[in-house]
Write an enzyme that holds these catalytic residues in place. Structure first.
Site, short mmCIF file in Angstrom:
data_model
loop_
_atom_site.label_atom_id
_atom_site.label_comp_id
_atom_site.label_asym_id
_atom_site.label_seq_id
_atom_site.Cartn_x
_atom_site.Cartn_y
_atom_site.Cartn_z
CG LEU A 5 26.01 -1.37 -27.39
CD1 LEU A 5 27.26 -0.49 -27.26
CD2 LEU A 5 25.32 -1.51 -26.04
CG HIS A 6 19.17 -0.41 -29.14
ND1 HIS A 6 18.64 0.49 -28.26
CD2 HIS A 6 18.97 -1.64 -28.58
CE1 HIS A 6 18.11 -0.14 -27.24
NE2 HIS A 6 18.30 -1.44 -27.38
CD GLU A 7 19.61 4.55 -33.06
OE1 GLU A 7 19.39 3.34 -32.74
OE2 GLU A 7 19.63 4.93 -34.24
N GLY A 8 18.88 3.43 -27.86
CA GLY A 8 18.41 3.44 -26.47
C GLY A 8 19.62 3.44 -25.52
CG HIS A 9 22.04 -0.05 -25.26
ND1 HIS A 9 21.74 -0.82 -26.36
CD2 HIS A 9 21.65 -0.75 -24.18
CE1 HIS A 9 21.19 -1.95 -25.95
NE2 HIS A 9 21.12 -1.94 -24.64
#
Ligand code: PAF
Length: 287
Positions: free
Chosen positions: A33-37
């Protein structure tokens, strides 16, 4: 946050939520996961009583020479991030749980796949449509959240929902970027340091294209040339630069209404995609 690994338990939990009159927002992911998710979770939180996130690296959407085996996975990290973002249930099935035997029915996507990633990744969107259809039957969401970085995926999934009258609303969400413009992606970890520096040329090329369209340029051929002139400065190989109608994904002769400008560049181990909408109204996604 509950972690559920079986389909039976996940369906039971979703049905209980529905019986209790709660709405379900769903964020399907392949993890890492990253900030997009996180931004998808935040949007889901705002509009739903419960948020369910799935983490499942779906083998059906990877070609034989693609990165299924080495796709980055880190459940412990995903668990921490999902909990912090306010996910209520993390659905984390094993491949054998999702596909205990060979499927007797596979979905085939007929439209919007002869271009962009569909052209260079044959079968990819059949795999995406099939797993998304399955996940929707398991999670029973009211709304499902997808990032516009994968704009073709959003168009394909909207088609799936329309074709089969699925009772779920697809919510496209804006691309989240690093400070220097690189679109966030789990695959960015594959970039070498020098490729990471060059990767900012993708978003720079799209910004330049949007600007000249805003200033009045209407010839898609000239826009493609402009974008290519940026991407040629990278060490990567340009996979595509396209100016298409959206969500139909058809070539246009003149840019008279909203179009998507989409690019893909293959670096040594990472294939990066990015896009932007041009001539889109102020309020719309992805601007
Ligand atoms: O965008 C992704 O992460 C995947 O394609 C999805 C929608 C979770 C299906 O596997």
């Amino acid at each position: 946050m509950r972690i559920i690994t079986t389909i039976k338990e996940m369906q039971h939990e979703a049905k209980t939520m529905i019986r209790e009159g709660k709405t379900i927002g769903f964020v399907p992911t392949m993890g890492y996961l990253h900030e997009g998710h996180m931004s998808l979770v935040q949007k889901a939180r705002e509009k739903n009583d419960c948020v369910i996130m799935s983490v499942f690296v779906n083998p059906l959407q990877f070609g034989p020479d693609e990165d299924f085996d080495r796709y980055p996975r880190d459940l412990k990290r995903d668990e921490l991030l999902a909990r912090k973002a306010g996910v209520d249930v993390l659905f984390y099935p094993h491949v054998d749980e999702m596909y205990p035997k060979e499927l007797t029915t596979m979905l085939t996507v007929n439209k919007r796949v002869d271009t962009l990633c569909g052209e260079s990744r044959p079968g990819h969107f059949d795999g995406v449509a099939t797993v998304v259809m399955k996940l929707f039957q398991i999670v029973l969401p009211d709304k499902a959240y997808f990032g516009m970085k994968d704009a073709q995926q959003v168009a394909v999934i909207k088609g799936l929902v329309d074709d089969y009258n699925l009772p779920v609303e697809i919510i496209p969400c804006p691309i989240i970027r690093e400070e220097d413009g690189l679109a966030k992606s789990s695959r960015n970890v594959y970039l070498t340091p020098s490729e990471r520096e060059e990767s900012t040329l993708l978003s720079q090329s799209l910004n330049a294209a949007r600007k000249v369209i805003r200033d009045g340029e209407r010839d898609p051929g000239l826009i493609i040339e402009l974008v290519q002139s940026y991407l040629k400065q990278t060490s990567g190989t340009i996979d595509y630069v396209e100016v298409l109608s959206y969500p139909e994904l058809q070539p246009v002769n003149r840019i008279n209404e909203e179009v998507i400008i989409a690019v893909a560049v293959q670096f040594s181990a990472a294939r990066l995609i990015d896009n932007t909408m041009a001539l889109r109204s102020e309020k719309a996604i992805g601007v």
